[in-house]
Design an enzyme around this catalytic site. Structure first.
Site, PDB file in Angstrom:
ATOM      1  N   HIS A 247       0.808  -1.217   0.000  1.00 14.62           N
ATOM      2  CA  HIS A 247       0.000   0.000   0.000  1.00 14.62           C
ATOM      3  C   HIS A 247       0.848   1.277   0.000  1.00 14.62           C
ATOM      4  O   HIS A 247       0.470   2.270  -0.564  1.00 14.62           O
ATOM      5  CB  HIS A 247      -1.025  -0.009   1.142  1.00 14.62           C
ATOM      6  CG  HIS A 247      -0.443  -0.019   2.516  1.00 14.62           C
ATOM      7  ND1 HIS A 247      -0.094  -1.182   3.156  1.00 14.62           N
ATOM      8  CD2 HIS A 247      -0.152   0.979   3.385  1.00 14.62           C
ATOM      9  CE1 HIS A 247       0.388  -0.887   4.359  1.00 14.62           C
ATOM     10  NE2 HIS A 247       0.358   0.417   4.530  1.00 14.62           N
ATOM     11  N   ASP A 248       2.029   1.226   0.651  1.00 18.37           N
ATOM     12  CA  ASP A 248       2.859   2.432   0.735  1.00 18.37           C
ATOM     13  C   ASP A 248       4.142   2.317  -0.071  1.00 18.37           C
ATOM     14  O   ASP A 248       5.115   3.006   0.227  1.00 18.37           O
ATOM     15  CB  ASP A 248       3.213   2.714   2.205  1.00 18.37           C
ATOM     16  CG  ASP A 248       2.140   3.552   2.886  1.00 18.37           C
ATOM     17  OD1 ASP A 248       1.383   4.240   2.164  1.00 18.37           O
ATOM     18  OD2 ASP A 248       2.064   3.521   4.119  1.00 18.37           O
ATOM     19  N   LYS A 251       6.331   5.251  -1.148  1.00 17.06           N
ATOM     20  CA  LYS A 251       7.187   6.038  -0.243  1.00 17.06           C
ATOM     21  C   LYS A 251       8.661   5.969  -0.635  1.00 17.06           C
ATOM     22  O   LYS A 251       9.454   6.790  -0.199  1.00 17.06           O
ATOM     23  CB  LYS A 251       7.001   5.558   1.199  1.00 17.06           C
ATOM     24  CG  LYS A 251       5.718   6.089   1.825  1.00 17.06           C
ATOM     25  CD  LYS A 251       5.625   5.645   3.268  1.00 17.06           C
ATOM     26  CE  LYS A 251       4.335   6.176   3.895  1.00 17.06           C
ATOM     27  NZ  LYS A 251       4.108   5.530   5.199  1.00 17.06           N
ATOM     28  N   HIS A 276       2.941   9.858  -2.610  1.00 20.81           N
ATOM     29  CA  HIS A 276       3.336   8.442  -2.518  1.00 20.81           C
ATOM     30  C   HIS A 276       2.264   7.515  -3.104  1.00 20.81           C
ATOM     31  O   HIS A 276       2.571   6.429  -3.575  1.00 20.81           O
ATOM     32  CB  HIS A 276       3.706   8.039  -1.082  1.00 20.81           C
ATOM     33  CG  HIS A 276       2.576   7.770  -0.146  1.00 20.81           C
ATOM     34  ND1 HIS A 276       1.962   8.747   0.602  1.00 20.81           N
ATOM     35  CD2 HIS A 276       1.935   6.620   0.177  1.00 20.81           C
ATOM     36  CE1 HIS A 276       1.012   8.190   1.343  1.00 20.81           C
ATOM     37  NE2 HIS A 276       0.970   6.909   1.105  1.00 20.81           N
ATOM     38  N   HIS A 302      -5.620   4.192  -1.027  1.00 22.61           N
ATOM     39  CA  HIS A 302      -5.783   3.883   0.404  1.00 22.61           C
ATOM     40  C   HIS A 302      -5.872   5.116   1.296  1.00 22.61           C
ATOM     41  O   HIS A 302      -6.129   4.989   2.489  1.00 22.61           O
ATOM     42  CB  HIS A 302      -4.678   2.923   0.897  1.00 22.61           C
ATOM     43  CG  HIS A 302      -3.304   3.528   0.977  1.00 22.61           C
ATOM     44  ND1 HIS A 302      -2.532   3.763  -0.126  1.00 22.61           N
ATOM     45  CD2 HIS A 302      -2.560   3.948   2.035  1.00 22.61           C
ATOM     46  CE1 HIS A 302      -1.370   4.293   0.244  1.00 22.61           C
ATOM     47  NE2 HIS A 302      -1.371   4.418   1.560  1.00 22.61           N
ATOM     48  N   HIS A 303      -5.673   6.325   0.716  1.00 15.35           N
ATOM     49  CA  HIS A 303      -5.886   7.542   1.524  1.00 15.35           C
ATOM     50  C   HIS A 303      -7.142   8.302   1.094  1.00 15.35           C
ATOM     51  O   HIS A 303      -7.358   9.425   1.541  1.00 15.35           O
ATOM     52  CB  HIS A 303      -4.659   8.461   1.452  1.00 15.35           C
ATOM     53  CG  HIS A 303      -3.494   7.929   2.245  1.00 15.35           C
ATOM     54  ND1 HIS A 303      -3.489   7.895   3.631  1.00 15.35           N
ATOM     55  CD2 HIS A 303      -2.315   7.386   1.849  1.00 15.35           C
ATOM     56  CE1 HIS A 303      -2.339   7.358   4.049  1.00 15.35           C
ATOM     57  NE2 HIS A 303      -1.614   7.023   2.986  1.00 15.35           N
ATOM     58  N   ASP A 331      -5.005   0.020   7.936  1.00 17.53           N
ATOM     59  CA  ASP A 331      -3.769   0.801   8.068  1.00 17.53           C
ATOM     60  C   ASP A 331      -3.883   1.821   9.212  1.00 17.53           C
ATOM     61  O   ASP A 331      -2.986   1.952  10.045  1.00 17.53           O
ATOM     62  CB  ASP A 331      -3.520   1.510   6.724  1.00 17.53           C
ATOM     63  CG  ASP A 331      -2.122   2.099   6.604  1.00 17.53           C
ATOM     64  OD1 ASP A 331      -1.192   1.553   7.226  1.00 17.53           O
ATOM     65  OD2 ASP A 331      -1.959   3.099   5.874  1.00 17.53           O
TER      66      ASP A 331
HETATM   67 FE   LIG Z   1      -0.024   5.600   2.712  1.00 17.13          FE
HETATM   68 FE   LIG Z   2       0.974   1.697   6.203  1.00 18.51          FE
END
Ligand SMILES: [Fe+2]
Ligand SMILES: [Fe+2]
Length: 398
Positions: A247-248, A251, A276, A302-303, A331
């Protein structure tokens, strides 16, 4: 060829086709054993796989016990056990000699027989083992993939020795099964290698952000619990479980000065940080692999928030892909309930009240309701993957 033989040949061919089209190992092993029992009229049986020179009993079936105890209780009796390849057991001897071992009645054996019958199982479960047939499963190179052991041939309600034609059929099935099992093991190992790399990519991204490997393990398991509770179907649940670690992943494209900045980010820095999601989507784009496609969906969304105030696309409600709705909650739950470099874990009541408050604004009400129904199970995940120890071994063993 008699009509019965022709019919049996056709049935065997059909089983061969079914075996070669089943790639999931546990389903395949169950099918091999049940079909072998059906063709040989065996009341019971065990299927062993050769693992590093030992035979591991992977599947056991027993019709008498199933009828007596019901399928759940009779399945629960079975515990995986290991026997060495060698002359200490009937299955071990079939593997050692690469040949069929056939005993008419294990309870009525000459004293000098190399195979002495161990009555422990029979006594414990009030069962009576007599005829026995162990067939090695040999691959194309003649190596032992496993052993098919069949117990108690039934004819007119009586236990009888396995007939020559049963032995013949069992040998034919065992060689087809060996190829199918080898293919399934290879497929499984490729899949595991692939998923392992994906998880490590996810960990690499979290590492830069001072997150632990266990963070993504917990998020994966929370997402799995929620998805199962929402009855999404096992394939979909597995996809979410395997895709959520990334998911991240975006980054990796965020500068250290922003990613690791203590305290609040300036507005301009926040804009960079929020990139990200799109960087993650870029890293994961153009794949034909379903797990990669779902990873991308989760990475980019996811945000997003249920009320449209999230980022990057300000999606609302069900415009947000379901997989991302689930991972979003998992998360945030993990962030609130774990220690981070800038905070201690929040007390349980505070975590619950934040998640409840944000239901309908940040989180989908349906996802949130499912989460609270499995809340107790999430605590077990947190215990198993606490931040004292990061290990991949535990990833799938919960
Ligand atoms: Fe994230
Ligand atoms: Fe996370």
């Amino acid at each position: 060829m008699t009509q019965i033989q022709a019919q049996q040949m056709e049935e065997l061919l059909n089983v061969g086709i079914a075996l070669s089209s089943t790639h999931e190992l546990s389903a395949l092993l169950e099918m091999i054993l049940s079909e072998s029992r059906r063709f040989t009229y065996a009341d019971a049986g065990t299927l062993y796989l050769n693992k590093n020179g030992n035979l591991v009993a992977e599947v056991a079936q027993n019709n008498t016990l199933r009828r007596r105890l019901g399928s759940q209780r009779s399945t629960a009796i079975f515990r995986r056990f290991t026997v060495p390849i060698g002359f200490d057991s009937i299955a071990g001897a079939a593997a050692e000699t690469r040949d069929v071992v056939h005993i008419d009645d294990v309870q009525n054996q000459p004293h000098n027989s190399p195979f002495q019958y161990n009555p422990a199982f029979d006594r414990a479960h009030n069962y009576s083992t007599h005829s026995n047939l162990a067939v090695p499963m040999l691959n194309r190179q003649g190596n032992v993939v496993g052993v098919l052991q069949l117990i108690n041939a039934i004819h007119d309600g009586q236990i009888v020795p396995f007939s020559d034609s049963c032995i013949h059929v069992a040998k034919a099935l065992a060689s087809q099964a060996a190829v199918a099992v080898e293919n399934a093991l290879l497929t499984e190992s490729l899949k595991n290698a692939n998923l392992d790399s994906l998880r490590r990519l996810g960990v690499a991204a979290e590492w830069r952000d001072k997150e632990t490997a266990n963070h993504i393990m917990r998020v994966s398991h929370f997402s799995q619990l929620i998805a199962e509770e929402m009855r999404l179907g096992s394939d979909h649940v597995e996809l979410i479980f395997n895709a959520s670690p990334m998911h991240d992943v975006g980054k990796v494209g965020i500068p250290d000065a922003i990613l690791n900045k203590p305290g609040r980010l300036e507005d301009s820095e926040r804009v960079v940080m929020e990139k990200h999601c799109e960087i993650g989507a870029d890293i994961l784009k153009d794949s034909d692999e379903p797990v990669m496609q779902v990873s991308r969906t989760i990475a980019v969304a996811h945000h997003e928030k249920w009320d449209g105030t999230g980022y990057p696309n300000k999606l609302t409600g069900d415009q947000i892909p379901l997989e991302a709705q689930i991972v979003a909650l998992a998360d945030v739950y993990d962030a609130l309930s774990s220690k981070r470099c800038y905070k201690d874990p929040f007390p349980e009541e505070k975590v619950i009240s934040i998640l409840k408050n944000d239901t309908g604004s940040h989180f989908s009400p349906i996802v949130s309701a499912a989460f609270f129904r499995v809340y107790e199970a999430t605590k077990k995940v947190r215990e198993t993957f606490d931040d004292t120890e990061a290990t991949f071994d535990k990833f799938v063993s919960l």
